[in-house]
Design a protein around this motif. Structure first.
Motif, PDB file in Angstrom:
ATOM      1  N   ASP A 265       2.767  -0.149  15.070  1.00 52.08           N
ATOM      2  CA  ASP A 265       2.674   0.644  13.844  1.00 52.08           C
ATOM      3  C   ASP A 265       1.527   1.657  13.971  1.00 52.08           C
ATOM      4  OD1 ASP A 265       2.234   1.603  11.232  1.00 52.08           O
ATOM      5  OD2 ASP A 265       2.850  -0.300  10.338  1.00 52.08           O
ATOM      6  N   PRO A 266       1.801   2.950  13.889  1.00 48.39           N
ATOM      7  CA  PRO A 266       0.748   3.957  14.015  1.00 48.39           C
ATOM      8  C   PRO A 266      -0.348   3.823  12.949  1.00 48.39           C
ATOM      9  CG  PRO A 266       2.904   5.006  13.729  1.00 48.39           C
ATOM     10  CD  PRO A 266       3.120   3.532  13.703  1.00 48.39           C
ATOM     11  N   ARG A 267      -0.001   3.276  11.790  1.00 50.55           N
ATOM     12  CA  ARG A 267      -1.014   3.068  10.745  1.00 50.55           C
ATOM     13  C   ARG A 267      -2.042   2.044  11.193  1.00 50.55           C
ATOM     14  NH1 ARG A 267       2.518   1.219   5.951  1.00 50.55           N
ATOM     15  NH2 ARG A 267       3.282  -0.004   7.712  1.00 50.55           N
ATOM     16  N   ALA A 268      -1.601   1.005  11.906  1.00 53.40           N
ATOM     17  CA  ALA A 268      -2.526  -0.008  12.413  1.00 53.40           C
ATOM     18  C   ALA A 268      -3.451   0.601  13.457  1.00 53.40           C
ATOM     19  CB  ALA A 268      -1.755  -1.184  13.006  1.00 53.40           C
ATOM     20  N   LEU A 269      -2.905   1.460  14.295  1.00 53.83           N
ATOM     21  CA  LEU A 269      -3.723   2.128  15.306  1.00 53.83           C
ATOM     22  C   LEU A 269      -4.789   2.997  14.640  1.00 53.83           C
ATOM     23  CD1 LEU A 269      -4.239   2.679  18.311  1.00 53.83           C
ATOM     24  CD2 LEU A 269      -2.591   4.550  18.137  1.00 53.83           C
ATOM     25  N   ARG A 270      -4.434   3.696  13.588  1.00 53.07           N
ATOM     26  CA  ARG A 270      -5.424   4.514  12.859  1.00 53.07           C
ATOM     27  C   ARG A 270      -6.466   3.635  12.182  1.00 53.07           C
ATOM     28  NH1 ARG A 270      -0.790   7.388  11.354  1.00 53.07           N
ATOM     29  NH2 ARG A 270      -0.773   6.386   9.315  1.00 53.07           N
TER      30      ARG A 270
ATOM     31  N   ASP B  99      -7.524   0.423  13.011  1.00 52.75           N
ATOM     32  CA  ASP B  99      -8.408  -0.308  13.932  1.00 52.75           C
ATOM     33  C   ASP B  99      -7.986  -0.036  15.369  1.00 52.75           C
ATOM     34  OD1 ASP B  99     -10.056  -2.052  15.286  1.00 52.75           O
ATOM     35  OD2 ASP B  99      -9.599  -3.785  14.019  1.00 52.75           O
ATOM     36  N   PRO B 100      -8.314   1.155  15.891  1.00 50.74           N
ATOM     37  CA  PRO B 100      -7.850   1.517  17.229  1.00 50.74           C
ATOM     38  C   PRO B 100      -8.369   0.606  18.342  1.00 50.74           C
ATOM     39  CG  PRO B 100      -9.393   3.161  16.402  1.00 50.74           C
ATOM     40  CD  PRO B 100      -9.098   2.219  15.266  1.00 50.74           C
ATOM     41  N   VAL B 101      -9.576   0.096  18.203  1.00 48.24           N
ATOM     42  CA  VAL B 101     -10.138  -0.764  19.260  1.00 48.24           C
ATOM     43  C   VAL B 101      -9.325  -2.048  19.392  1.00 48.24           C
ATOM     44  CG1 VAL B 101     -12.165  -2.091  19.971  1.00 48.24           C
ATOM     45  CG2 VAL B 101     -12.448   0.223  19.057  1.00 48.24           C
ATOM     46  N   THR B 102      -9.094  -2.715  18.281  1.00 45.86           N
ATOM     47  CA  THR B 102      -8.343  -3.969  18.308  1.00 45.86           C
ATOM     48  C   THR B 102      -6.901  -3.731  18.740  1.00 45.86           C
ATOM     49  OG1 THR B 102      -9.733  -4.951  16.611  1.00 45.86           O
ATOM     50  CG2 THR B 102      -7.543  -5.910  16.903  1.00 45.86           C
ATOM     51  N   VAL B 103      -6.249  -2.727  18.175  1.00 42.11           N
ATOM     52  CA  VAL B 103      -4.840  -2.473  18.496  1.00 42.11           C
ATOM     53  C   VAL B 103      -4.688  -2.117  19.967  1.00 42.11           C
ATOM     54  CG1 VAL B 103      -2.868  -0.956  18.050  1.00 42.11           C
ATOM     55  CG2 VAL B 103      -4.194  -1.884  16.137  1.00 42.11           C
ATOM     56  N   ASN B 104      -5.542  -1.258  20.493  1.00 45.01           N
ATOM     57  CA  ASN B 104      -5.436  -0.886  21.912  1.00 45.01           C
ATOM     58  C   ASN B 104      -5.730  -2.068  22.828  1.00 45.01           C
ATOM     59  OD1 ASN B 104      -4.553   1.798  21.736  1.00 45.01           O
ATOM     60  ND2 ASN B 104      -6.630   2.509  21.328  1.00 45.01           N
ATOM     61  N   ARG B 105      -6.697  -2.914  22.458  1.00 44.81           N
ATOM     62  CA  ARG B 105      -7.010  -4.104  23.262  1.00 44.81           C
ATOM     63  C   ARG B 105      -5.812  -5.053  23.294  1.00 44.81           C
ATOM     64  NH1 ARG B 105      -8.660  -9.045  21.631  1.00 44.81           N
ATOM     65  NH2 ARG B 105      -9.218  -8.302  19.561  1.00 44.81           N
ATOM     66  N   LEU B 106      -5.213  -5.267  22.144  1.00 41.64           N
ATOM     67  CA  LEU B 106      -4.075  -6.186  22.077  1.00 41.64           C
ATOM     68  C   LEU B 106      -2.818  -5.598  22.712  1.00 41.64           C
ATOM     69  CD1 LEU B 106      -4.667  -7.657  18.531  1.00 41.64           C
ATOM     70  CD2 LEU B 106      -5.083  -8.765  20.736  1.00 41.64           C
ATOM     71  N   ARG B 107      -2.636  -4.289  22.609  1.00 40.84           N
ATOM     72  CA  ARG B 107      -1.505  -3.650  23.299  1.00 40.84           C
ATOM     73  C   ARG B 107      -1.644  -3.822  24.810  1.00 40.84           C
ATOM     74  NH1 ARG B 107      -0.644   2.309  20.520  1.00 40.84           N
ATOM     75  NH2 ARG B 107       0.500   1.608  18.677  1.00 40.84           N
ATOM     76  N   ALA B 108      -2.853  -3.650  25.325  1.00 40.47           N
ATOM     77  CA  ALA B 108      -3.081  -3.808  26.767  1.00 40.47           C
ATOM     78  C   ALA B 108      -2.824  -5.255  27.195  1.00 40.47           C
ATOM     79  CB  ALA B 108      -4.501  -3.388  27.127  1.00 40.47           C
TER      80      ALA B 108
ATOM     81  N   ALA C 185       0.852  -1.185   0.000  1.00 37.48           N
ATOM     82  CA  ALA C 185       0.000   0.000   0.000  1.00 37.48           C
ATOM     83  C   ALA C 185       0.885   1.231   0.000  1.00 37.48           C
ATOM     84  CB  ALA C 185      -0.894  -0.017   1.241  1.00 37.48           C
ATOM     85  N   GLY C 186       0.244   2.381  -0.084  1.00 37.59           N
ATOM     86  CA  GLY C 186       0.982   3.629  -0.019  1.00 37.59           C
ATOM     87  C   GLY C 186       1.623   3.802   1.344  1.00 37.59           C
ATOM     88  N   GLU C 187       2.442   4.821   1.456  1.00 41.92           N
ATOM     89  CA  GLU C 187       3.207   5.029   2.686  1.00 41.92           C
ATOM     90  C   GLU C 187       2.308   5.200   3.914  1.00 41.92           C
ATOM     91  OE1 GLU C 187       6.280   8.351   4.287  1.00 41.92           O
ATOM     92  OE2 GLU C 187       6.579   7.612   2.252  1.00 41.92           O
ATOM     93  N   GLY C 188       1.149   5.819   3.758  1.00 38.87           N
ATOM     94  CA  GLY C 188       0.280   6.062   4.898  1.00 38.87           C
ATOM     95  C   GLY C 188      -0.778   5.005   5.114  1.00 38.87           C
ATOM     96  N   GLU C 189      -0.752   3.928   4.327  1.00 40.02           N
ATOM     97  CA  GLU C 189      -1.789   2.903   4.411  1.00 40.02           C
ATOM     98  C   GLU C 189      -1.185   1.545   4.763  1.00 40.02           C
ATOM     99  OE1 GLU C 189      -3.823   2.704   0.699  1.00 40.02           O
ATOM    100  OE2 GLU C 189      -3.851   4.863   0.457  1.00 40.02           O
ATOM    101  N   LEU C 190      -2.033   0.718   5.345  1.00 38.19           N
ATOM    102  CA  LEU C 190      -1.629  -0.663   5.606  1.00 38.19           C
ATOM    103  C   LEU C 190      -1.798  -1.483   4.336  1.00 38.19           C
ATOM    104  CD1 LEU C 190      -3.362  -1.352   9.036  1.00 38.19           C
ATOM    105  CD2 LEU C 190      -0.937  -0.994   8.630  1.00 38.19           C
TER     106      LEU C 190
END
Length: 83
Positions: free
Chosen positions: A58-63, A65-74, A7-12
């Motif tokens: 990866d900040p792109r992943a957070l943008r 799907d923030p719910v999933t990324v934050n849940r898994l980070r926790a 994908a482009g630089e700003g996309e997953l």
């Protein structure tokens, strides 16, 4: 026509989005998730978890799907703290 893996630089990439989609689901156990990883992504469960772990930073992943990324980070932080 299928979507490119990159994908482009700003996309997953399509693969990164698929990893997050699998991670977002609730599974009844490791078997169905492992089967989905092999069938959908064509990689081993170990490679899946390595890619998922990298995506959590990866900040792109957070943008994307923030719910999933934050849940898994926790969950990752809790697991590391319990060692």
């Amino acid at each position: 026509m299928s979507e490119p893996e990159t994908a482009g630089e700003g996309e997953l990439s399509a693969r990164d989005r698929a990893v997050l989609e699998i991670a977002a689901r609730t599974w009844t156990g490791p078997g169905p998730r492992e089967r989905a990883v092999r069938e959908r992504l064509g990689i081993s469960p170990t490679a899946y978890f390595q890619q998922l772990n990298a995506l959590l930073d990866d900040p792109r992943a957070l943008r994307h799907d923030p719910v999933t990324v934050n849940r898994l980070r926790a969950a990752r932080a809790q697991h590391r703290a319990s060692r």
